[in-house]
Design an enzyme around this catalytic site. Structure first.
Site, PDB file in Angstrom:
ATOM      1  N   HIS A  53       0.827  -1.225   0.350  1.00 59.03           N
ATOM      2  CA  HIS A  53      -0.105  -0.251  -0.216  1.00 59.03           C
ATOM      3  C   HIS A  53       0.695   1.108  -0.121  1.00 59.03           C
ATOM      4  CE1 HIS A  53      -4.016  -1.885   1.891  1.00 59.03           C
ATOM      5  NE2 HIS A  53      -3.440  -2.883   1.050  1.00 59.03           N
ATOM      6  N   GLU A  55       1.083   4.102   2.181  1.00 59.64           N
ATOM      7  CA  GLU A  55       2.024   4.299   3.604  1.00 59.64           C
ATOM      8  C   GLU A  55       2.698   3.694   3.700  1.00 59.64           C
ATOM      9  OE1 GLU A  55      -2.673   4.875   3.606  1.00 59.64           O
ATOM     10  OE2 GLU A  55      -1.838   3.375   2.560  1.00 59.64           O
ATOM     11  N   CYS A  86      -6.623   2.241   5.808  1.00 58.29           N
ATOM     12  CA  CYS A  86      -6.897   1.075   6.376  1.00 58.29           C
ATOM     13  C   CYS A  86      -6.027   0.866   7.705  1.00 58.29           C
ATOM     14  CB  CYS A  86      -6.887  -0.215   5.751  1.00 58.29           C
ATOM     15  SG  CYS A  86      -4.908  -0.996   4.639  1.00 58.29           S
ATOM     16  N   CYS A  89      -2.328  -0.451   7.295  1.00 56.52           N
ATOM     17  CA  CYS A  89      -1.490   0.846   7.494  1.00 56.52           C
ATOM     18  C   CYS A  89      -1.950   1.498   8.532  1.00 56.52           C
ATOM     19  CB  CYS A  89      -2.603   1.570   6.089  1.00 56.52           C
ATOM     20  SG  CYS A  89      -1.486   1.206   5.080  1.00 56.52           S
TER      21      CYS A  89
END
Length: 159
Positions: A53, A55, A86, A89
Site C-alpha cells: 500500500h 503508506e 486501512c 496501514c
C-alpha cells in the site's frame, strides 16, 4: 492549511502515478521538518504483494533512507495520504511513530482512521497521532471514481 495543500498535491501526484501504472490511485508523502523524507504509491499488482500500500511503501522508503540513529522511528513526521488508511496501514503508522496523519478522503469500506474505527488515536496504544481529514478530498475522490469507472468499463468489454 496552505502547507497541507502543498504536500497533499504531492501525494495526489503519487496517486496519479499509481493510476498510470494500473494500480488503485492512492499516494503518500512523508514529511519531516518541512522536507519530504519519502513518497509511495500503491504497488500491490506490480509487486504481487498485499502489503504494498502507498503508506507502507513510503514508510519502507523513509526507514531505508533515514536509518541511522532513528532506525525505524519516524518521530516528528507527518503522513499525507490521498485515502484514509486501512487497519494495516494505520497500524504501520502507529508502529513507526508518525506524529500526524493528513488524509484526503474517507474510506467507508476499509478506512481505520475514523470511518470503521480509529486505530491511530486509540488511547489503549502506546502511540497516537493527530488526524486531519479532507485536504484534497475532491481531487482524490475524482481520481478514484475515474479509475474504477475505467476498470469496470474494461471488464465489461472483456466479458
Amino acid at each position: 492549511m496552505e502547507e497541507h495543500v502543498h504536500w497533499m498535491e504531492m501525494a495526489l501526484e503519487q496517486a496519479r502515478q499509481a493510476a498510470r501504472e494500473g494500480e488503485v490511485p492512492v499516494g503518500a508523502v512523508l514529511v519531516r521538518e518541512g522536507q519530504v523524507i519519502a513518497t509511495g504509491h500503491n504497488r500491490r499488482e506490480q509487486h504481487g504483494d498485499p502489503l504494498a500500500h502507498a503508506e507502507v511503501e513510503a514508510i519502507r522508503d523513509a526507514v531505508a533512507r533515514d536509518g541511522g540513529d532513528r532506525g525505524w522511528r519516524l518521530d516528528g513526521s507527518r503522513m499525507y495520504v490521498t485515502l484514509e488508511p486501512c487497519a494495516m496501514c494505520a497500524g504501520a503508522l502507529v508502529a513507526a511513530r508518525v506524529e500526524a496523519l493528513i488524509f484526503a478522503t474517507e474510506d467507508a469500506k476499509s478506512g481505520y482512521c475514523g470511518s470503521l474505527g480509529n486505530l491511530v488515536q486509540d488511547p489503549r496504544l502506546n502511540h497516537r497521532m493527530s488526524v486531519l481529514a479532507g485536504v484534497g478530498k475532491e481531487q482524490s475522490r475524482e481520481l478514484l471514481s475515474t479509475f474504477f469507472e475505467q476498470l469496470r468499463a474494461r471488464k465489461k468489454r472483456n466479458v
